[in-house]
Design a protein around this motif. Sequence first.
Motif, PDB file in Angstrom:
ATOM      1  N   CYS A   1       0.828  -1.210   0.000  1.00 19.64           N
ATOM      2  CA  CYS A   1       0.000   0.000   0.000  1.00 19.64           C
ATOM      3  C   CYS A   1       0.860   1.256   0.000  1.00 19.64           C
ATOM      4  O   CYS A   1       0.513   2.270  -0.628  1.00 19.64           O
TER       5      CYS A   1
ATOM      6  N   SER B   1       2.295   1.828  -3.594  1.00 20.07           N
ATOM      7  CA  SER B   1       1.366   1.993  -4.706  1.00 20.07           C
ATOM      8  C   SER B   1       0.117   2.739  -4.239  1.00 20.07           C
ATOM      9  O   SER B   1      -0.607   2.258  -3.365  1.00 20.07           O
ATOM     10  N   GLU B   2      -0.111   3.904  -4.816  1.00 19.47           N
ATOM     11  CA  GLU B   2      -1.291   4.693  -4.462  1.00 19.47           C
ATOM     12  C   GLU B   2      -2.570   3.970  -4.889  1.00 19.47           C
ATOM     13  O   GLU B   2      -3.586   4.030  -4.191  1.00 19.47           O
ATOM     14  N   ARG B   3      -2.526   3.281  -6.011  1.00 22.58           N
ATOM     15  CA  ARG B   3      -3.702   2.562  -6.491  1.00 22.58           C
ATOM     16  C   ARG B   3      -4.085   1.430  -5.529  1.00 22.58           C
ATOM     17  O   ARG B   3      -5.269   1.263  -5.200  1.00 22.58           O
ATOM     18  N   ILE B   4      -3.092   0.672  -5.062  1.00 23.97           N
ATOM     19  CA  ILE B   4      -3.367  -0.407  -4.115  1.00 23.97           C
ATOM     20  C   ILE B   4      -3.903   0.166  -2.808  1.00 23.97           C
ATOM     21  O   ILE B   4      -4.824  -0.397  -2.200  1.00 23.97           O
ATOM     22  N   ARG B   5      -3.350   1.284  -2.360  1.00 23.70           N
ATOM     23  CA  ARG B   5      -3.835   1.903  -1.119  1.00 23.70           C
ATOM     24  C   ARG B   5      -5.289   2.313  -1.255  1.00 23.70           C
ATOM     25  O   ARG B   5      -6.096   2.117  -0.341  1.00 23.70           O
ATOM     26  N   ASN B   6      -5.656   2.887  -2.404  1.00 24.91           N
ATOM     27  CA  ASN B   6      -7.045   3.316  -2.607  1.00 24.91           C
ATOM     28  C   ASN B   6      -8.006   2.139  -2.657  1.00 24.91           C
ATOM     29  O   ASN B   6      -9.172   2.267  -2.270  1.00 24.91           O
ATOM     30  N   VAL B   7      -7.512   0.984  -3.118  1.00 27.90           N
ATOM     31  CA  VAL B   7      -8.351  -0.217  -3.146  1.00 27.90           C
ATOM     32  C   VAL B   7      -8.463  -0.817  -1.748  1.00 27.90           C
ATOM     33  O   VAL B   7      -9.547  -1.254  -1.319  1.00 27.90           O
ATOM     34  N   CYS B   8      -7.352  -0.854  -1.019  1.00 19.91           N
ATOM     35  CA  CYS B   8      -7.329  -1.521   0.287  1.00 19.91           C
ATOM     36  C   CYS B   8      -8.042  -0.723   1.374  1.00 19.91           C
ATOM     37  O   CYS B   8      -8.618  -1.323   2.291  1.00 19.91           O
TER      38      CYS B   8
END
Length: 282
Positions: free
Chosen positions: A115, A118-125
């Motif tokens: 997370c 990666s900003e994208r993974i953080r926004n998903v998690c």
Amino acid sequence: MLMFPKLPLDEWVESLVDVLEDNLSLVFDMISACINGIVNALAAVMHFPPALLLILAITVVAYYFGRWKFALFTAAGLLLIDNLGYWDNTLDTLALVMTSALISIIIGIPFGVWCAQSERIRNVCTPMLDFMQTMPAFVYLIPAVTFFGLGVVPGVIASVIFAVPPTIRLTNLGIRQVAEDLVEAADAFGSTGSQKLFKLQLPLAMPSIMAGVTQTIMLSLSMVVIASMIGAQGIGADVYRAVTQIKTGQGFEAGLAIVVLAIVMDRMSQYILKKRRRGSNV
């Protein structure tokens, strides 16, 4: 009266559970065997020495990491648990909590690192972690029992789902709070991504990571009573039995044993973190 037809959300969830149960039963059996093995191994190791010898060993560790007051409280609290007759159940509970915390840490720290990178993974998690922390813990027992049956395994699974978010969140936060100029300096000296992570970011983020680990341990311990409702043994079973039979005194004794165990584990993790900080500053 509803303006629109009710979404068959319950039917969709039931269908998904049926599909998972039909196609992944072998995977669930393997997970169940692995968790059972870890819990039984930890319980066997802790049950092997006499109670007084184990209490003495834990007291010595408490004195090494903390102070004599903490060691005195640890000895008095554990001797009280033994005197009340909850020592064996306390060790069973400790094995369950340690297993849940270990699995949560193994899952949580890599996800927290992911997370942070990666900003994208953080926004998903982030919404998933919000969901996991706000959903009533009792709800996790339903699919856990469906996939793993009654016993200690669904209790561990439910505890992991409930307890893993703090480790993920605080690992992510700790890495993101590493000073930007230090990261730039590491890049300027040609550090690889793994070198930057293991030699700079993780060491500096360790206080935040350890705070998440401590919260995970406490949340795992808070699940022992709920896990007892689906067959997990330990002090939680004594509390649940006292509630169902309206035995106030027995419930107070078992609850007191959980409180002592929680305080010892919480203070121990804090003192270990403080000692690590002092060691790193020398």
